[in-house]
Design a protein around this motif. Structure first.
Motif, PDB file in Angstrom:
ATOM      1  N   SER A  95     -24.317  52.517 -17.089  1.00  0.00           N
ATOM      2  CA  SER A  95     -24.296  54.259 -17.971  1.00  0.00           C
ATOM      3  C   SER A  95     -24.853  55.204 -17.080  1.00  0.00           C
ATOM      4  O   SER A  95     -24.438  55.691 -16.671  1.00  0.00           O
ATOM      5  CB  SER A  95     -25.138  54.354 -19.129  1.00  0.00           C
ATOM      6  N   LEU A  96     -26.478  54.006 -16.608  1.00  0.00           N
ATOM      7  CA  LEU A  96     -26.219  56.028 -15.258  1.00  0.00           C
ATOM      8  C   LEU A  96     -25.776  56.262 -14.418  1.00  0.00           C
ATOM      9  O   LEU A  96     -25.385  57.053 -13.874  1.00  0.00           O
ATOM     10  CB  LEU A  96     -28.094  54.932 -14.779  1.00  0.00           C
ATOM     11  N   THR A 139     -20.887  63.288 -12.631  1.00  0.00           N
ATOM     12  CA  THR A 139     -22.429  64.700 -12.099  1.00  0.00           C
ATOM     13  C   THR A 139     -21.861  65.250 -10.750  1.00  0.00           C
ATOM     14  O   THR A 139     -21.607  66.140  -9.992  1.00  0.00           O
ATOM     15  CB  THR A 139     -23.546  63.902 -12.213  1.00  0.00           C
ATOM     16  N   ILE A 140     -21.549  63.533 -10.269  1.00  0.00           N
ATOM     17  CA  ILE A 140     -21.008  64.180  -8.872  1.00  0.00           C
ATOM     18  C   ILE A 140     -20.687  64.933  -8.429  1.00  0.00           C
ATOM     19  O   ILE A 140     -20.080  65.957  -7.878  1.00  0.00           O
ATOM     20  CB  ILE A 140     -21.218  62.627  -7.593  1.00  0.00           C
ATOM     21  N   TYR A 198     -15.991  69.117  -7.870  1.00  0.00           N
ATOM     22  CA  TYR A 198     -15.283  70.410  -7.685  1.00  0.00           C
ATOM     23  C   TYR A 198     -15.415  70.804  -8.736  1.00  0.00           C
ATOM     24  O   TYR A 198     -14.144  70.644  -9.437  1.00  0.00           O
ATOM     25  CB  TYR A 198     -14.178  68.093  -7.816  1.00  0.00           C
ATOM     26  N   ALA A 199     -16.246  71.162  -8.655  1.00  0.00           N
ATOM     27  CA  ALA A 199     -16.519  72.348 -10.575  1.00  0.00           C
ATOM     28  C   ALA A 199     -15.043  73.588 -10.435  1.00  0.00           C
ATOM     29  O   ALA A 199     -14.836  73.973 -10.933  1.00  0.00           O
ATOM     30  CB  ALA A 199     -17.649  72.346 -11.012  1.00  0.00           C
ATOM     31  N   PRO A 200     -15.158  74.166  -8.921  1.00  0.00           N
ATOM     32  CA  PRO A 200     -14.076  75.078  -8.606  1.00  0.00           C
ATOM     33  C   PRO A 200     -13.034  75.265  -8.898  1.00  0.00           C
ATOM     34  O   PRO A 200     -12.206  75.897  -9.065  1.00  0.00           O
ATOM     35  CB  PRO A 200     -15.368  75.802  -7.257  1.00  0.00           C
ATOM     36  N   GLN A 201     -12.855  73.943  -8.617  1.00  0.00           N
ATOM     37  CA  GLN A 201     -10.906  73.096  -8.734  1.00  0.00           C
ATOM     38  C   GLN A 201     -11.029  73.070 -10.025  1.00  0.00           C
ATOM     39  O   GLN A 201      -9.791  72.403 -10.429  1.00  0.00           O
ATOM     40  CB  GLN A 201     -11.009  72.712  -7.734  1.00  0.00           C
ATOM     41  N   MET A 202     -11.860  72.262 -10.653  1.00  0.00           N
ATOM     42  CA  MET A 202     -11.298  71.964 -11.473  1.00  0.00           C
ATOM     43  C   MET A 202     -11.323  73.437 -13.387  1.00  0.00           C
ATOM     44  O   MET A 202     -11.406  75.085 -13.113  1.00  0.00           O
ATOM     45  CB  MET A 202     -12.704  71.199 -12.565  1.00  0.00           C
ATOM     46  N   GLY A 252     -24.986  69.799 -15.689  1.00  0.00           N
ATOM     47  CA  GLY A 252     -23.251  70.886 -15.950  1.00  0.00           C
ATOM     48  C   GLY A 252     -23.226  72.049 -15.616  1.00  0.00           C
ATOM     49  O   GLY A 252     -22.772  72.800 -14.835  1.00  0.00           O
ATOM     50  N   THR A 253     -24.312  73.095 -16.540  1.00  0.00           N
ATOM     51  CA  THR A 253     -25.229  74.709 -16.142  1.00  0.00           C
ATOM     52  C   THR A 253     -25.306  74.198 -13.970  1.00  0.00           C
ATOM     53  O   THR A 253     -25.115  74.924 -13.341  1.00  0.00           O
ATOM     54  CB  THR A 253     -25.916  75.082 -16.200  1.00  0.00           C
ATOM     55  N   TYR A 254     -26.218  72.834 -13.883  1.00  0.00           N
ATOM     56  CA  TYR A 254     -27.055  72.801 -12.676  1.00  0.00           C
ATOM     57  C   TYR A 254     -25.108  72.911 -11.297  1.00  0.00           C
ATOM     58  O   TYR A 254     -25.396  73.255 -10.650  1.00  0.00           O
ATOM     59  CB  TYR A 254     -27.896  71.590 -12.479  1.00  0.00           C
ATOM     60  N   ALA A 255     -24.253  72.282 -12.148  1.00  0.00           N
ATOM     61  CA  ALA A 255     -23.105  71.403 -11.101  1.00  0.00           C
ATOM     62  C   ALA A 255     -22.597  73.117 -11.236  1.00  0.00           C
ATOM     63  O   ALA A 255     -21.900  73.216  -9.877  1.00  0.00           O
ATOM     64  CB  ALA A 255     -22.760  70.181 -11.951  1.00  0.00           C
ATOM     65  N   MET A 256     -22.769  74.010 -12.209  1.00  0.00           N
ATOM     66  CA  MET A 256     -21.718  74.823 -12.096  1.00  0.00           C
ATOM     67  C   MET A 256     -22.463  75.682 -11.704  1.00  0.00           C
ATOM     68  O   MET A 256     -21.415  76.897 -10.406  1.00  0.00           O
ATOM     69  CB  MET A 256     -21.554  75.223 -13.340  1.00  0.00           C
TER      70      MET A 256
END
Length: 617
Positions: free
Chosen positions: A166-167, A174-175, A180-184, A218-222
């Motif tokens: 699970s981890l 998360t990685i 890739y958040a900007p491209q999602m 999610g907020t940290y990633a974005m």
């Protein structure tokens, strides 16, 4: 830590009781003498933040958070899951303490004060942050205990297999989001958020912590670390000092005091004395009793557990079918969350940002409709199967006036709370406090009063509230992530109201809620879905208050729906081995039919829900 956590639970409960009595006095002074207590509203907001932080010390040490734990039930191994869940919960509470200290520091730097009393806010928030830090330490002690249990196990690798997988999945997701958040697109970001949430929740992480962690990750990633801490701090502090949420612990305390004062017995006795000579009269009395007690407890589970024992004993003594008797109690218990005041409806309103008093007014007629249909289900069932409830021959009935005299205390309490709301005398918080004040007086002169009982009632109320606060804080943080991810855009991309029939969308949502309600806790089923369901309802141009009542009806139907209707299992715990679980599920069948009729009426005729709030404007 044990003595500290127990002391924190009792102390926070005492502060809750003091706050309720103070607000009650303020309401009475304001309306009778036009002389309210100056600044009490400001003090109460700060006091509730303080007492919730203190109660979390007790909640963490007592492991009272709500969990789903599906992986644990599938694998049969809990030690590794418990350890990882305790680890993640500890991390979240450390983050909570850090962001609340930051919030307190900001208040000190800006010199912010209360409006009327001009009290500095910084010291109050520093005190709350310190208590939250102690709650993190209490959670750390739980982590140490779970670690010892894990490493004493003879199969550590097997215990850790599912948690590690699970981890690993969580880390990979998360990685991917970080890189890739900007491209999602919005759909992908929202889907990843829910994937993280459900992965954590299914792995035994408490539902509130799962939502908070998913939102923070999610907020940290974005957006980054600073935005994550800011969003976490804002949602944490605003929930802890929310005037609307303050009504939750007050209503729970009111219900606990009502139980201690013997209201359940009085309500059931009054209803029984009215219908005793009717075939199925005791089952009808159970439904009426559940509706009446639910109005003062606000909880389905509490209603079922409290009335279950006495109601089943009375019906069993008169040769009622065990399945029919237990089914009527389990179904009647669901009325506890629908008839106002409803704690679950308050939570919905906070998350969906809707007025609580309007929602209470909207739920009253549907609650009475549900009660009427349940009584109808009993009458119709016995018309075709009279052997389920033999006709009584030695029962005595009384006049309605005598029944009112038997249950005058709960009737007066209900009229005081609901009447005050209906006629605009109380706010949501004031109605809860005023109801608690009256319930306290009834308890005090009930002949059952004891200091120990009062302390336990107050502690349990604030502890349950602290669990709910954690869920709401987590839901708000997760909702902030979904908003940044573009949840409205994502939902509308999948479901286009212009091309998809509204009835089909509603049918899918109805099915989803019934399934979730039958498997998960009521609060959990609601809070994990509201963030993405609300945009759908708004896009369909439906009223969110109306949908709140529909949602509440659906999750309550789920509580008596196989395979895991919670009220059915509560009833099973009450009767033990006397009645098989299959017979209880069979006994709720007529009531599920009544629920279906009610649901169709509420959906097809929204005026049933919205008429009373319109009249109250």
């Amino acid at each position: 830590m044990s003595w500290l956590s127990k002391g924190a639970g009792i102390a926070s409960g005492c502060i809750l009781l003091l706050a309720s009595l103070s607000i009650t006095a303020d309401v009475i002074l304001r309306w009778l003498l036009s002389a309210p207590i100056p600044g009490l509203f400001e003090l109460s907001e700060l006091a509730f933040a303080f007492m919730v932080a203190m109660a979390l010390i007790y909640v963490n040490a007592a492991r009272s958070h709500i969990t789903m734990g599906l992986f644990a039930s599938i694998t049969g191994r809990t030690k590794g899951l418990n350890f990882v869940a305790a680890l993640l919960t500890t991390i979240v509470f450390v983050i909570f303490a850090i962001v609340l200290f930051r919030h307190a520091g900001d208040k000190v730097l800006t010199g912010e004060r209360t409006f009327l009393l001009q009290l500095q806010l910084g010291p109050f928030w520093y005190a709350s942050a310190t208590l939250l830090a102690i709650a993190a330490v209490a959670q750390l002690s739980v982590l140490v205990q779970d670690g010892k249990e894990l490493f004493r196990s003879s199969s550590i690798a097997a215990e850790l297999l599912v948690p590690i997988l699970s981890l690993a999945a969580l880390a990979a997701i998360t990685i991917g989001l970080v890189l890739y958040a900007p491209q999602m697109n919005a759909i992908t970001k929202v889907a990843i958020g829910f994937a993280i949430l459900y992965l954590l929740a299914l792995a035994h992480v408490p539902i509130g912590i799962s939502m908070a962690l998913a939102g923070l990750i999610g907020t940290y990633a974005m957006i980054g670390t600073e935005a994550m801490l800011l969003i976490g701090g804002n949602n944490l502090s605003s929930a802890m000092a929310s005037a609307d949420l303050a009504s939750v612990p007050l209503f729970l305390l009111m219900g606990n005091l009502a139980v201690s004062a013997g209201f359940a017995d009085q309500i059931f006795s009054a209803a029984t004395s009215l219908f005793a000579r009717i075939r199925g009269g005791h089952a009808i009395a159970t439904i009426i009793g559940c509706a009446g007690f639910g109005a003062v407890s606000g909880s389905s589970v509490a209603t079922t557990a409290t009335l279950g024992g006495v109601a089943y004993r009375e019906m069993a003594a008169r040769n009622y079918s065990p399945g029919f008797a237990t089914g009527s109690i389990a179904a009647g218990g669901t009325l506890g969350a629908l008839i106002p005041p409803s704690v679950i409806l308050i939570i919905y309103c906070v998350i969906a940002e809707q007025p609580i008093l309007k929602a209470f007014a909207a739920s009253l007629v549907p609650g009475l409709l549900a009660t009427t249909l349940y009584v109808g289900a009993i009458v119709i069932t016995l018309r075709f199967k009279p052997h389920l409830a033999p006709l009584p021959t030695d029962e005595k009935t009384v006049s309605p006036l005598t029944a009112i005299l038997i249950a005058w205390r709960p009737i007066l309490l209900f009229a005081w709370v609901v009447g005050g709301i209906t006629f605009g005398i109380f706010t949501a918080q004031e109605s809860a406090a005023a109801g608690t004040g009256v319930a306290f007086l009834f308890w005090l002169f009930s002949g059952k009063a004891s200091v120990k009982e009062l302390a336990v009632a107050a502690r349990d109320a604030i502890a349950t509230s602290a669990v709910l606060y954690t869920i709401i804080i987590g839901a708000n943080i997760f909702g902030a992530y979904l908003s940044n991810a573009g949840v409205t855009t994502a939902v509308l991309a999948v479901i286009d109201p212009a091309t998809t029939p509204a009835w089909l969308i509603l049918l899918v949502l109805v099915a989803m809620y019934i399934v979730l309600g039958s498997v998960f806790d009521t609060v959990a089923a609601m809070v994990v879905t509201v963030p993405f369901v609300v945009p759908i309802i708004v896009a369909l141009d439906y009223d969110l208050i109306w949908w709140g009542v529909i949602t509440l009806s659906l999750v309550e139907i789920g509580m008596i729906t196989p395979p895991i209707g919670m009220n059915v299992f509560v009833m099973k715990s009450v009767v033990g081995d006397k009645v098989p679980i299959s017979r209880i599920f069979l006994g709720v069948t007529p009531f599920l039919v009544a629920d279906t009729v009610r649901l169709v009426l509420l959906i097809v005729f929204p005026a049933i829900t919205l008429w009373l709030p319109t009249v109250m404007r």
